[in-house]
Scaffold this active site. Structure first.
Site, PDB file in Angstrom:
ATOM      1  N   HIS A  89       0.703  -1.139   0.154  1.00 57.41           N
ATOM      2  CA  HIS A  89      -0.089   0.124  -0.100  1.00 57.41           C
ATOM      3  C   HIS A  89       0.848   1.300  -0.006  1.00 57.41           C
ATOM      4  CE1 HIS A  89      -4.348  -1.012   0.682  1.00 57.41           C
ATOM      5  NE2 HIS A  89      -3.782  -2.162   0.396  1.00 57.41           N
ATOM      6  N   ASP A  97       7.836   5.523  -0.033  1.00 55.00           N
ATOM      7  CA  ASP A  97       8.366   6.497   0.602  1.00 55.00           C
ATOM      8  C   ASP A  97       7.871   6.692   2.072  1.00 55.00           C
ATOM      9  OD1 ASP A  97       5.739   7.090  -0.067  1.00 55.00           O
ATOM     10  OD2 ASP A  97       6.289   9.264  -0.655  1.00 55.00           O
ATOM     11  N   SER A  99       4.823   7.050   2.835  1.00 57.40           N
ATOM     12  CA  SER A  99       3.755   7.901   3.025  1.00 57.40           C
ATOM     13  C   SER A  99       2.599   7.356   3.586  1.00 57.40           C
ATOM     14  CB  SER A  99       3.428   8.741   1.736  1.00 57.40           C
ATOM     15  OG  SER A  99       2.793   7.676   0.677  1.00 57.40           O
ATOM     16  N   HIS A 211      -1.266 -13.686  -1.337  1.00 56.80           N
ATOM     17  CA  HIS A 211      -2.584 -13.919  -0.586  1.00 56.80           C
ATOM     18  C   HIS A 211      -2.778 -15.405  -0.167  1.00 56.80           C
ATOM     19  CE1 HIS A 211      -4.719 -10.774  -2.908  1.00 56.80           C
ATOM     20  NE2 HIS A 211      -4.012 -10.101  -2.057  1.00 56.80           N
ATOM     21  N   THR A 212      -1.436 -16.277  -0.208  1.00 54.80           N
ATOM     22  CA  THR A 212      -1.151 -17.643   0.380  1.00 54.80           C
ATOM     23  C   THR A 212      -1.386 -17.495   1.644  1.00 54.80           C
ATOM     24  OG1 THR A 212      -0.274 -19.643   0.184  1.00 54.80           O
ATOM     25  CG2 THR A 212       1.218 -17.531   0.275  1.00 54.80           C
ATOM     26  N   ASP A 260      -6.447 -17.870   1.763  1.00 51.33           N
ATOM     27  CA  ASP A 260      -6.247 -19.320   1.321  1.00 51.33           C
ATOM     28  C   ASP A 260      -7.042 -19.977   2.233  1.00 51.33           C
ATOM     29  OD1 ASP A 260      -5.160 -21.655   0.549  1.00 51.33           O
ATOM     30  OD2 ASP A 260      -3.105 -20.894   0.740  1.00 51.33           O
ATOM     31  N   THR A 263      -4.193 -23.538   3.250  1.00 52.14           N
ATOM     32  CA  THR A 263      -2.892 -23.689   4.011  1.00 52.14           C
ATOM     33  C   THR A 263      -2.905 -21.780   4.331  1.00 52.14           C
ATOM     34  OG1 THR A 263      -1.528 -23.353   2.198  1.00 52.14           O
ATOM     35  CG2 THR A 263      -1.995 -25.458   3.421  1.00 52.14           C
TER      36      THR A 263
END
Length: 345
Positions: A89, A97, A99, A211-212, A260, A263
């Site tokens: 993000h 940076d 931010s 996203h695992t 996930d 696992t």
């Protein structure tokens, strides 16, 4: 199997060529051969980063970061995924940076899309210790980038060398987070978004593999499991039994579910294998499998765990180098990651 290996190799070589093209510095012209009208090639800011940047000024930096991340993740294993997400993000808006760490009215951190971000206290803890040992030396952006690497390692992911030397930005605007992917985009818009960061569709598919591990809020997927496109029915691209399970877990929008289903605390390729079974929890996850541009790579990664982990390290270095601030005239070294420095420091 030979076909899979060949495709993986070709994609890997193509990706390395892309990296070289975006980071290479043109050779110096021969004496007397320079044209007076020729312009010097632009050198990417990331070329000024170095793995030895703090070798003399803060030699214990990586040890401090690793020790702190290990302590926090040991107490709360779900924090590993949160730190990786926080890093993304940050880099997704204005580049890497720090931010996203600025905490003031109207900042990225105060935006609605940032409401589920976590890990700020861990970064503050690291920064406090670093300031004791190496005052006014290490940027919050570098700390966050290295923390994301160490968090990955602690859940079974790969190691990579983090190049340092980023400066912290002074600007953070809530509205700018509107461009950050939130799980409902189409693949074309995702590819375009990644290209603006200097990344390819390969990076998109590989980094989605994070996203695992981790979780998502039920609020983010309620439309998909209860009222897809206003039909009053679930998304037909989802496994029916999976939908029924999610409905039970998501009776309240504030609940969380694992990204996930197989696992959720292990860094592996189960995420990609889930997509073939219609077990992608975010719409963007499942679209990676069905889209003709990204689907073949999903299959390769599902079949070759070593290729996934090695390529994940490459892609994480690339995202960590996105639009960085370097040099004396760009950014600052924040004394507190939550606030810009006073004018006279």
């Amino acid at each position: 199997m030979r076909w899979l290996c060949t495709c993986a190799f070709l994609i890997y070589i193509f990706h390395l060529a892309t990296i070289a093209a975006t980071t290479a510095v043109a050779p110096l012209p021969l004496k007397g051969a320079a044209s007076p009208k020729a312009k010097a090639p632009l050198i990417p800011a990331s070329a000024f980063l170095s793995t030895t940047h703090y070798m003399n000024s803060c030699p214990n930096l990586e040890a401090i970061i690793h020790r702190k991340v290990n302590a926090w993740v040991t107490r709360d294993p779900t924090l590993a995924a949160s730190i990786i997400r926080l890093h993304f993000h940050d880099c997704a808006v204005r580049g890497c940076d720090a931010s996203v760490l600025l905490n003031h009215l109207g900042s990225e951190r105060r935006a609605e899309v940032s409401s589920t971000l976590r890990g700020f206290s861990l970064i503050d803890d690291i920064k406090a210790e670093v300031e004791k040992q190496c005052p006014k030396t290490v940027s919050c952006a570098d700390i966050l980038t290295a923390a994301a690497r160490d968090a990955t390692i602690l859940v079974g992911g790969p190691f990579w060398e983090v190049p340092f030397g980023r400066k912290d930005g002074r600007i953070s605007i809530s509205k700018e987070t509107d461009t950050v992917p939130h799980g409902r985009e189409n693949i074309t818009s995702l590819i375009n978004f990644f290209e603006k960061l200097g990344l390819t569709f390969v990076d998109l598919v590989v980094l989605s593999g994070s996203h695992t591990i981790g979780r998502t809020s039920c609020y983010a997927i309620r439309d998909r499991i209860f009222n897809f496109n206003g039909t009053g029915k679930p998304d037909p691209s989802m496994n029916v039994f999976y939908v029924n399970s999610l409905k039970k877990q998501c009776k309240l929008s504030r609940n969380f579910v694992n990204l996930d289903v197989m696992t959720p605390r292990t860094f592996d390729v189960a995420y990609y294998r889930n997509l073939a079974k219609k077990l992608g929890i975010l719409a963007t996850d499942q679209l990676l499998y069905s889209d003709l541009r990204t689907g073949p790579l999903v299959n390769i990664l599902a079949a070759q765990p070593e290729f996934f982990t090695s390529q994940f390290a490459v892609s994480m270095v690339k995202v960590g180098n996105a639009n960085v601030l370097v040099g004396r005239n760009q950014g600052e070294i924040r004394l507190n990651c939550n606030y810009v420095n006073p004018l006279k420091i």
